[in-house]
Design an enzyme around this catalytic site. Structure first.
Site, PDB file in Angstrom:
ATOM      1  CE  LYS A 141     -48.072 -58.570  97.411  1.00 21.87           C
ATOM      2  NZ  LYS A 141     -48.442 -57.285  97.941  1.00 21.87           N
ATOM      3  NE  ARG A 142     -57.373 -60.001  97.313  1.00 26.26           N
ATOM      4  CZ  ARG A 142     -57.653 -59.509  96.105  1.00 26.26           C
ATOM      5  NH1 ARG A 142     -58.156 -60.306  95.168  1.00 26.26           N
ATOM      6  NH2 ARG A 142     -57.439 -58.235  95.822  1.00 26.26           N
ATOM      7  CB  THR A 147     -51.649 -52.236 104.052  1.00 26.33           C
ATOM      8  OG1 THR A 147     -52.249 -53.530 103.975  1.00 26.33           O
ATOM      9  CG2 THR A 147     -52.693 -51.165 103.780  1.00 26.33           C
ATOM     10  CE  LYS A 180     -50.074 -54.621 107.292  1.00 22.51           C
ATOM     11  NZ  LYS A 180     -51.019 -55.637 106.812  1.00 22.51           N
ATOM     12  CE  LYS A 197     -53.581 -58.628  95.749  1.00 22.02           C
ATOM     13  NZ  LYS A 197     -53.214 -57.286  96.229  1.00 22.02           N
ATOM     14  CG  HIS A 221     -60.402 -50.634  99.113  1.00 26.67           C
ATOM     15  ND1 HIS A 221     -59.258 -50.329  99.810  1.00 26.67           N
ATOM     16  CD2 HIS A 221     -61.434 -50.374  99.956  1.00 26.67           C
ATOM     17  CE1 HIS A 221     -59.579 -49.915 101.034  1.00 26.67           C
ATOM     18  NE2 HIS A 221     -60.895 -49.932 101.141  1.00 26.67           N
TER      19      HIS A 221
END
Length: 800
Positions: A538-539, A646, A650, A544, A358
């Site tokens: 998100k985390r 993911t 969505k 990110k 991942h």
């Protein structure tokens, strides 16, 4: 195939009767005294009763047909609330609406009374939950194995803008979905020593706990099949030392209980200390050993003592490196408890185990010191060294390649070498796995790495989360899309239908109004439903790039001040996510976002054009509110760093347009929805690697960007709280910038202005949104699981 007749669909009256039965006989309450909590448990037990029938039938069919099973090992299962999802998958939404209305109950209040199970943090755990639902929807015999965390990750709140962690308390009330399996308990050992007896190695653990099974049935679409999520709770091998307790040594007497409770108390304990590292390794082994002992017990019960056929009946999937100790543990069980020699045990384990990678981040590919591994799991270190030696002897690997390197055990290499198949989770990610992180191993084993692009379940992430859009889809293309998301393609011709676009806009606005009047209002945000709802949830992690997002907000705020009468497009930026307790830089970004929001939201000049919301404690239930209301999906990671994502899927299937880099599954989303329906910016993965290698790249990029220079200067001047809080963050951005925030800033800022211009033409925006929905069918987790079934597991459905 399972041939039993399907369970009759109960009527609304039958549901009403069962709810009242459980209220009285399970909760012990009459309707006149019942609270929302009582009613929710009564409804949950009613639905659970209906799930048990296909669950038991599925177990019986799997056993009778000697079917090959899938076993999915994951440290996280971010399942969210169960009740609403189960009602939908059983096809009982209409009947339950009628039943609850007849009882004078508010369905939404009932559903929202259920706490989120605190069993995960981010995409890894949410993916595992989607996979379990799709395995059930497709009728694949499967078990998910995880840990029953008492407090999960943590409950997040903000004090003075800073993240504060508190224990998650989801298990402080009954969990109606689980069944305790006291008869399925296994002893898990730690530490001790290894001795040789009659030529055989024998591990004598110095500590031990009991792993007790807690089973939750996972019902699939149409209620035809249910699989099991088996979570392990740690119990002491004996409660306490009575002699020591009576002698007054109360702390020492309670040590066995303290060890057990610690193991299943918290997800991802802080591993910045040696004791934290030891606890994390123990947790990973606890999960893995309990699962493997359970798998072998079931195999022997169904197929006999001959474990030579194990790979024909068992497929084990390791979700990231956390359960990578499964390779040595399976070999240990086969050798030390079932009498296999090392070569035979190694071959069986490799044919049974598979590994999903991942991440490409070196720091996220776990590694343990050989001292710690030998201290906690001495027998396993021996076996790891045997695996490494065997691989070295039988391949032409370079000297720098191996599992044990520089007194460290590399868990990514261990997982790869012990796997029959290794998969990436998006096309780009898989290519990068082959060419970067496992390049040497890929050259040695060129057929081992395959791609299985992630997906999400449309049952939860469209039908449950977005009733207005789901209803519009039902009216327009029928209901078949729920079980076959490819049917969304039938929506494409409606992109040019003005009447449909009006309905789509109305559905989106309904979700935005609900969010504005609910979650945002509780934060004190007066949101304009006609503004762009720009969402990044998100985390919290540097790659990110939540920092890029908030710096763009500062630069925009400054520009609005420079031209207060300009034709600005109103925008609400929404953030959500938690930072690991020991991740100081991510927590600094959280603090900055909240400080910037406190200033901007109170600014009378700009507040009508720009607002920022950061609701605390982001979880699945919050995502179910934010994603349907989003106009713009922020997927802005540094190219080459995000494995898949993911959340991006969505948002797309819920009609949000994406602003993003060519990273992870963004690449496939853009290809499928069309480049003209995606807001692309930033360096490619290859360009990013070259830019990062250039000395002084951050400072050079900042010097060229007036907007970014101003944003950083405003922070340094103290316009958003005390500047000393951000000196390290500013220094890192100017002098290091490892995730290329500065290098991508100007392109990102310009792309956001293209978003503003596009949103002004609502007809065209809604046309693009329609095409995003219509072309998102590929991102169903049903499609992903079919890929695993074909390419990795070689299993078949028992209901198709």
């Amino acid at each position: 195939m399972m041939t039993s007749d399907p369970t009759p669909v109960p009527s609304a009256q039958m549901l009403t009767d069962q709810i009242l039965h459980h209220l009285t006989h399970t909760q012990g309450r009459g309707p006149e005294f019942a609270t929302i909590f009582d009613w929710r448990l009564a409804v949950s037990y009613t639905i659970r009763d209906l799930i048990v029938t296909p669950w038991v039938a599925g177990h019986r069919a799997s056993r009778d047909q000697k079917a090959k099973r899938v076993y999915y090992l994951s440290m996280e299962f971010l399942i969210g609330r169960i009740l609403g999802d189960a009602i939908i998958n059983l096809g009982l939404d209409r009947q339950m609406d009628e039943a609850l209305a007849s009882l004078g109950l508010d369905k939404q209040a009932i559903l929202e009374d259920e706490p989120d199970a605190a069993l995960g943090n981010g995409g890894l755990g949410r993916l595992a939950a989607c996979f379990m639902e799709s395995l059930s929807s497709l009728g694949v015999p499967a078990y998910g194995y995880g840990i029953r965390y008492e407090h999960g990750l943590f409950s997040q709140r903000f004090e003075g803008g800073q993240q504060v962690e508190a224990p998650e308390d989801w298990l402080n009330q009954p969990h109606p979905w689980e069944f305790v399996r006291i008869d399925y308990s296994y002893t898990i050992g730690f530490k001790g020593h290894v001795e040789t007896v009659d030529g055989q190695s024998l591990w004598r653990p110095g500590e031990s706990v009991i792993a007790r099974a807690y089973d939750t049935p996972v019902i699939g679409w149409k209620g035809e099949w249910a699989n099991t999520l088996r979570l392990w709770g740690a119990q002491p091998t004996h409660l306490f030392d009575l002699h020591r307790f009576n002698a007054g040594d109360h702390t020492e007497a309670a040590k066995p209980e303290a060890l057990a409770r610690t193991l299943s108390r918290v997800l991802y304990p802080d591993d910045t200390t040696e004791s934290g590292k030891e606890l994390r390794l123990k947790q990973e082994y606890f999960l893995t050993s309990a699962a493997l002992q359970d798998i072998l017990r079931r195999f022997v019960a169904e197929h006999g003592e001959d474990l030579a056929s194990l790979p024909d009946r068992v497929a084990i999937q390791l979700n990231d490196t956390h359960p990578a100790i499964a390779g040595p543990e399976l070999i240990r069980l086969l050798m030390d408890e079932h009498g296999f020699g090392f070569p035979e045990a190694l071959a069986l384990a490799r044919r049974t185990l598979n590994y999903t990678n991942h991440t490409l981040l070196p720091e996220a590919l776990e590694r343990w010191s050989t001292w710690l591994m030998g201290h906690v799991l001495p027998r396993h270190l021996q076996i790891i060294e045997m695996i490494d030696a065997e691989h070295r002897a039988n391949t032409a690997r370079p000297s720098h390649v191996g599992i044990v390197q520089n007194d460290q055990v590399l868990m990514g290499e261990l997982a790869f070498i012990m796997a029959g198949k290794v998969n990436g989770v998006s096309a780009l990610h898989t290519d990068l796995v082959r060419s970067t992180v496992f390049a040497d191993l890929h050259r040695l084993h060129p057929e081992r790495i395959v791609n299985e692009t992630n997906g999400v379940t449309p049952r939860r992430w469209l039908r449950l989360a977005n009733p207005p859009l789901a209803g519009l889809l039902d009216q327009t293309i029928g209901t078949g899309w729920t079980g076959d998301l490819d049917q969304l393609a039938m929506l494409a011709p409606y992109a040019t239908d003005a009447g449909f676009r009006d309905k789509l806009r109305a559905a989106k606005r309904q979700n935005k109004v609900a969010l504005s009047n609910g979650l945002l209002a509780r934060l004190g945000i007066k949101a304009d439903p006609d503004a762009i709802f720009d969402v990044q949830v998100k985390r919290m992690h540097e790659y990110k790039r939540q920092l890029l997002n908030i710096l763009e907000a500062i630069a925009l705020w400054h520009r609005i001040h420079e031209e207060p009468n300009g034709d600005w497009m109103p925008r609400l930026k929404i953030f959500g996510g938690k930072a690991a307790p020991g991740y100081w830089m991510a927590k600094s970004v959280i603090h900055l976002i909240n400080d910037v929001a406190a200033t901007i939201n109170q600014d009378p000049v700009t507040a009508k054009y720009l607002q920022i919301a950061y609701p605390p404690n982001y979880n699945v239930s919050m995502a179910e509110k934010l994603i349907p209301a989003a106009d713009l999906s922020e997927q802005i990671s540094t190219a080459g760093k995000e494995a898949s994502g993911t959340g991006n899927m969505k948002f797309t299937m819920n009609g949000a347009l994406t602003i993003g880099t060519l990273d992870g599954a963004n690449v496939e989303i853009r290809d499928l929805v069309g480049p003209e329906n995606f807001f692309l910016f930033g360096l490619t993965a290859e360009e990013a690697a070259a830019e990062k290698a250039r000395p002084g790249h951050g400072r050079a990029a900042i010097e060229k960007s007036e907007d970014m220079k101003i944003a950083l200067q405003l922070i340094a001047e103290g316009r958003f709280g005390r500047p000393e809080h951000y000196f390290t963050l500013l220094d890192r951005t100017w002098n290091d910038d490892p995730f290329l925030v500065a290098s991508d800033f100007d392109d990102y800022f310009a792309c956001q202005r293209r978003v503003d211009a596009a949103y002004r033409d609502r007809e065209d925006w809604d046309r693009m949104a329609t095409l995003n929905i219509a072309r998102s069918g590929y991102f169903s987790s049903d499609r992903t699981i079919r890929g695993y079934m074909r390419d990795i597991w070689q299993v078949e459905s028992l209901i198709r």
